[in-house]
Write an enzyme that holds these catalytic residues in place. Structure first.
Site, mmCIF file in Angstrom:
data_model
loop_
_atom_site.group_PDB
_atom_site.id
_atom_site.type_symbol
_atom_site.label_atom_id
_atom_site.label_comp_id
_atom_site.label_asym_id
_atom_site.label_seq_id
_atom_site.Cartn_x
_atom_site.Cartn_y
_atom_site.Cartn_z
ATOM 1 N N ASP A 175 0.820 -1.214 0.000
ATOM 2 C CA ASP A 175 0.000 0.000 0.000
ATOM 3 C C ASP A 175 0.854 1.265 0.000
ATOM 4 O OD1 ASP A 175 0.957 -0.440 2.592
ATOM 5 O OD2 ASP A 175 -0.997 -1.033 3.358
ATOM 6 N N ASN B 119 -7.073 -3.650 14.677
ATOM 7 C CA ASN B 119 -8.472 -3.849 14.287
ATOM 8 C C ASN B 119 -8.623 -4.978 13.259
ATOM 9 O OD1 ASN B 119 -7.554 -2.782 11.877
ATOM 10 N ND2 ASN B 119 -8.851 -0.956 11.918
ATOM 11 N N HIS C 17 -6.973 -5.278 10.323
ATOM 12 C CA HIS C 17 -6.752 -4.970 8.909
ATOM 13 C C HIS C 17 -5.471 -5.631 8.399
ATOM 14 C CE1 HIS C 17 -4.429 -0.929 9.694
ATOM 15 N NE2 HIS C 17 -3.609 -1.950 9.713
ATOM 16 N N GLU D 234 -9.536 -2.298 5.613
ATOM 17 C CA GLU D 234 -10.058 -2.008 6.947
ATOM 18 C C GLU D 234 -11.359 -2.788 7.183
ATOM 19 O OE1 GLU D 234 -8.311 -0.257 8.967
ATOM 20 O OE2 GLU D 234 -7.746 1.712 8.211
#
Ligand code: PGA
Length: 249
Positions: free
Chosen positions: A72, A141, A143, A148
């Site tokens: 990314d 979380n 991801h 996400e």
């Protein structure tokens, strides 16, 4: 804890994990020097990258024939921006192990057209005949890349809006100022990641213990993107004792 489909190894500490994985990658490269590596940014792989730098300096890790793709990049940043993931990779890995710009594939955060850039990247991965080994971290979380937790997940490389928690955890790259962290990014999608032939996910520290537990044995859900790794047949999860707190063998 119930059994997991994923292979899990727990190391005494972060350093032992990084050393062991670096040694393994170096031996794999000695056997098969032409590899397409999928790479990750974040705090977790930094130690691994530095260990690889040390092995390279001792002539024990040859990256001269690898091709790399990173997961990314922040949208809006040129590659030479000090906060970009491209700069991060130059500093922590590429410059240390002699990986040249010709070997590197990266999403361009300063492209004119995000959709065209994402399509270009997926085509480049396909032209390289896919990723041999994808290295992943995991967000607290759940991801992976910048996929996400959400009601649905994108299969292909795409533009994403970053969660506030993700922006906060990237503030260090921008002098600690969260307002300077871009609000969007380009990220490989779930399909782009899951098509890699082998995947190694590393997680260290207590803050990752709960999401690791859910990754290993929880249901497959878009609320925890990493849970989709349970569908892949060649994933290894490497943990330190803190991240593996809830893993009982
Ligand atoms: P971290 O990030 O290595 O900085 O914890 C991991 C991730 O968000 O994938």
């Amino acid at each position: 804890m119930p059994d997991s489909y994923l292979k899990v190894t727990i190391f005494r500490d972060e350093r032992t994990l990084a050393r062991s994985l670096a040694e393994r990658l170096a031996s794999d490269l000695a056997l098969q020097p032409r590899q397409v590596l999928g790479l990750a940014t974040g705090r977790t792989p930094v130690r691994l990258y530095h260990e690889l730098g040390t092995l390279h300096a001792h002539g024990r890790a040859d990256f001269s024939q690898v091709v790399t793709f990173n997961l990314d990049e922040f949208w809006g940043l040129p590659p030479d921006d000090p906060g970009s993931y491209r700069s991060f990779m130059d500093v922590h890995l590429f410059n240390r192990v002699g990986i040249t710009p010709e070997q590197v594939n990266f999403l361009r955060g300063d492209a004119d057209d995000a959709d065209a850039e994402c399509e270009r990247y997926d085509r480049a991965i396909a032209s390289a005949d896919g990723i041999d080994l994808q290295l992943l971290g995991i967000g607290t979380n759940g991801h992976i890349g910048f996929n996400e937790p959400s009601r649905e997940l994108a299969a292909r490389t795409h533009r994403v809006r970053l969660k506030e928690s993700t922006r906060r955890s990237n503030a260090a790259l921008f002098g600690g100022d969260v307002s300077r962290v871009p609000t969007e990014a380009l990220s490989m999608g779930m399909g782009s990641i899951l098509r890699a032939r082998r995947i190694v996910l590393i997680a260290t520290g207590k803050s990752k213990a709960r999401c690791v537990e859910r990754l290993l044995t929880g249901p497959i859900t878009t609320k925890l993107p990493a849970s989709f790794l349970q569908l892949h047949s060649a994933v290894e999860v490497m943990l330190d004792t803190a991240a593996g707190e809830f893993v009982h063998s």
